[in-house]
Design a protein around this motif. Sequence first.
Motif, PDB file in Angstrom:
ATOM      1  N   THR A   2      40.612  -3.640  -7.530  1.00 49.03           N
ATOM      2  CA  THR A   2      39.201  -3.682  -7.168  1.00 49.03           C
ATOM      3  C   THR A   2      38.883  -2.538  -6.208  1.00 49.03           C
ATOM      4  O   THR A   2      39.609  -2.307  -5.245  1.00 49.03           O
ATOM      5  CB  THR A   2      38.874  -5.026  -6.483  1.00 49.03           C
ATOM      6  OG1 THR A   2      39.205  -6.080  -7.381  1.00 49.03           O
ATOM      7  CG2 THR A   2      37.409  -5.103  -6.123  1.00 49.03           C
ATOM      8  N   THR A   3      37.808  -1.817  -6.468  1.00 47.56           N
ATOM      9  CA  THR A   3      37.437  -0.701  -5.610  1.00 47.56           C
ATOM     10  C   THR A   3      36.964  -1.215  -4.258  1.00 47.56           C
ATOM     11  O   THR A   3      36.431  -2.315  -4.140  1.00 47.56           O
ATOM     12  CB  THR A   3      36.330   0.134  -6.263  1.00 47.56           C
ATOM     13  OG1 THR A   3      35.219  -0.711  -6.517  1.00 47.56           O
ATOM     14  CG2 THR A   3      36.814   0.758  -7.552  1.00 47.56           C
ATOM     15  N   GLU A 246      39.438  -5.486 -13.404  1.00 49.51           N
ATOM     16  CA  GLU A 246      39.149  -4.070 -13.199  1.00 49.51           C
ATOM     17  C   GLU A 246      37.945  -3.638 -14.039  1.00 49.51           C
ATOM     18  O   GLU A 246      37.074  -2.892 -13.568  1.00 49.51           O
ATOM     19  CB  GLU A 246      40.374  -3.237 -13.552  1.00 49.51           C
ATOM     20  CG  GLU A 246      41.606  -3.564 -12.713  1.00 49.51           C
ATOM     21  CD  GLU A 246      42.849  -2.877 -13.237  1.00 49.51           C
ATOM     22  OE1 GLU A 246      42.722  -1.958 -14.068  1.00 49.51           O
ATOM     23  OE2 GLU A 246      43.958  -3.268 -12.823  1.00 49.51           O
ATOM     24  N   ASP A 247      37.895  -4.117 -15.300  1.00 51.66           N
ATOM     25  CA  ASP A 247      36.772  -3.766 -16.177  1.00 51.66           C
ATOM     26  C   ASP A 247      35.452  -4.258 -15.596  1.00 51.66           C
ATOM     27  O   ASP A 247      34.441  -3.529 -15.587  1.00 51.66           O
ATOM     28  CB  ASP A 247      36.966  -4.377 -17.571  1.00 51.66           C
ATOM     29  CG  ASP A 247      38.131  -3.777 -18.332  1.00 51.66           C
ATOM     30  OD1 ASP A 247      38.599  -2.687 -17.942  1.00 51.66           O
ATOM     31  OD2 ASP A 247      38.577  -4.414 -19.306  1.00 51.66           O
ATOM     32  N   THR A 249      34.671  -5.027 -12.473  1.00 46.89           N
ATOM     33  CA  THR A 249      34.314  -4.290 -11.260  1.00 46.89           C
ATOM     34  C   THR A 249      33.760  -2.912 -11.598  1.00 46.89           C
ATOM     35  O   THR A 249      32.725  -2.484 -11.065  1.00 46.89           O
ATOM     36  CB  THR A 249      35.541  -4.151 -10.346  1.00 46.89           C
ATOM     37  OG1 THR A 249      35.973  -5.443  -9.946  1.00 46.89           O
ATOM     38  CG2 THR A 249      35.199  -3.345  -9.101  1.00 46.89           C
ATOM     39  N   ARG A 250      34.431  -2.220 -12.492  1.00 45.16           N
ATOM     40  CA  ARG A 250      33.996  -0.872 -12.872  1.00 45.16           C
ATOM     41  C   ARG A 250      32.613  -0.879 -13.512  1.00 45.16           C
ATOM     42  O   ARG A 250      31.761  -0.031 -13.207  1.00 45.16           O
ATOM     43  CB  ARG A 250      35.018  -0.261 -13.838  1.00 45.16           C
ATOM     44  CG  ARG A 250      34.685   1.172 -14.277  1.00 45.16           C
ATOM     45  CD  ARG A 250      35.588   1.632 -15.398  1.00 45.16           C
ATOM     46  NE  ARG A 250      35.380   0.859 -16.615  1.00 45.16           N
ATOM     47  CZ  ARG A 250      36.300   0.081 -17.176  1.00 45.16           C
ATOM     48  NH1 ARG A 250      37.509  -0.029 -16.649  1.00 45.16           N
ATOM     49  NH2 ARG A 250      36.021  -0.597 -18.280  1.00 45.16           N
ATOM     50  N   ASP A 251      32.358  -1.841 -14.394  1.00 48.89           N
ATOM     51  CA  ASP A 251      31.141  -1.804 -15.202  1.00 48.89           C
ATOM     52  C   ASP A 251      29.962  -2.547 -14.580  1.00 48.89           C
ATOM     53  O   ASP A 251      28.809  -2.311 -14.969  1.00 48.89           O
ATOM     54  CB  ASP A 251      31.415  -2.371 -16.592  1.00 48.89           C
ATOM     55  CG  ASP A 251      32.377  -1.505 -17.381  1.00 48.89           C
ATOM     56  OD1 ASP A 251      32.554  -0.323 -17.014  1.00 48.89           O
ATOM     57  OD2 ASP A 251      32.963  -1.995 -18.370  1.00 48.89           O
TER      58      ASP A 251
END
Length: 471
Positions: A2-3, A246-247, A249-251
């Motif tokens: 997670t960023t 991850e997907d 969080t990114r999107d």
Amino acid sequence: MTTIDATPLNRATAATGTPAPPRLVHIGLGAFHRAHQVWYTRHAEADAAAPQWGYVSFSGRSADLALTLQAQDGLYTLVERGPESDEYEVIENLVEARPGEDVSRLWELLAAPTTAVLTITVTEAGYNLGHGLAFDPDNEKVAAELTTLSNAYRDGAFDTHAVGIPATMAGKVVVGLAERRRTGTGGMAVVSCDNLSANDVAAHNAIQGLAAAVDPELGAWIEENVSFVATSIDRITPRTEDTLLEDVTRDTGFADAAPVVTEPFRSWVLQGEFPVGRPEWERAGAQFVTDIEPFERRKLWLLNGSHSLMAYAGQLRGHATVAEAIGDRTCRAWVEEFWDEAAHHLTAPELDVPAYRAALLERFENPRIRHNLAQIAVDGSAKQQMRAVPVLKAERAAGRPGTAAARSIAAWIAYLDGRTEIADAAEQRVREANERSGTERVRALIAVLDEDLAAEQDVVEQVAGLITELA
């Protein structure tokens, strides 16, 4: 990972507005419940800005998911994973996520006049029933529960301190319904959403059977006031993997610790009464029918039956997922042959079997839904009893050999050969049968599924021959 600048997901950061009032209760909080019943409830709302039907959902053995969702105010991201892209949606109608041990809150809700429906997903094993879905007071878990509840029951009510935390789903529900009766609240609906035929009967026999064994008058009250609704449910929901977090969080920009990934397809067919109301699930595509059995058979035989066939035959051929197995010409041919046999007994026009089969192939071929064959293979004896066995018996009754259905049974037996770890609710019986050799091993394992078929020498020889072909 997670960023650092990702926004935590909760009702404040997602600006969701006022939560819906809690009017629905669920036992068996997991990915499927959130991808199916909660999704349908969200999309049933007449006004999404003013939702009227909130779910309070209780976990099973582990409290981890409930605690994770509590930190997010019940919110989670549903990811519809199509063949080429994903669609993201934050689902708002899960208003409370509770550990299964929080029985005081469960009983409070089951007694509340505002609670209209209890839904259940605990798997077939969670009902602790005997042969033919009969209430089984001799079942070890049921017998212990019955003793505890009987000792804690006086004058139409339970001493909840003496009850403690019931070990079974039925035990938890019986205590809550007894309180509902005691307070004069009236009836409600119980809706099993487990993947088994006659799931309304399963829920009824587990709950009403236990209640009647504690107190015949309590059992009679449940019989008169509580409806048990039959359902046929369908939406492939694979396990959540770390890459999904991850997907999301990114999107989306949200750090969601409990997302759900599922396919675009969904189906919910229901039969039964709702004494004190329900969401308008038909707004979201649910079907309400007067005879659910044909729809149950269509799903159990065409979807679930082919899944079991691929789970065993596919792994024997070196595949790990449904998409890989259906991409194998041989496996695909076996699936089509199984469907041909099942279709002989799915003749009602409203079932539209050709269209259903075409949709299944499209779903199976989706390479971005990783539906693991090893996951499907668990509890094979119970699954094959409902999937391959009925098709084989129906074909034999019609004077046909039922080769494709027999092949599915053969694949299960071949898959078990040499295995020391057997993930099956009937593990002991399966293990004992599996330790035999030759034809007697085949006969013993068929007997785990169906004694009548095991007594037919030609069936044993047919399955044994198909095992040789699978090797």
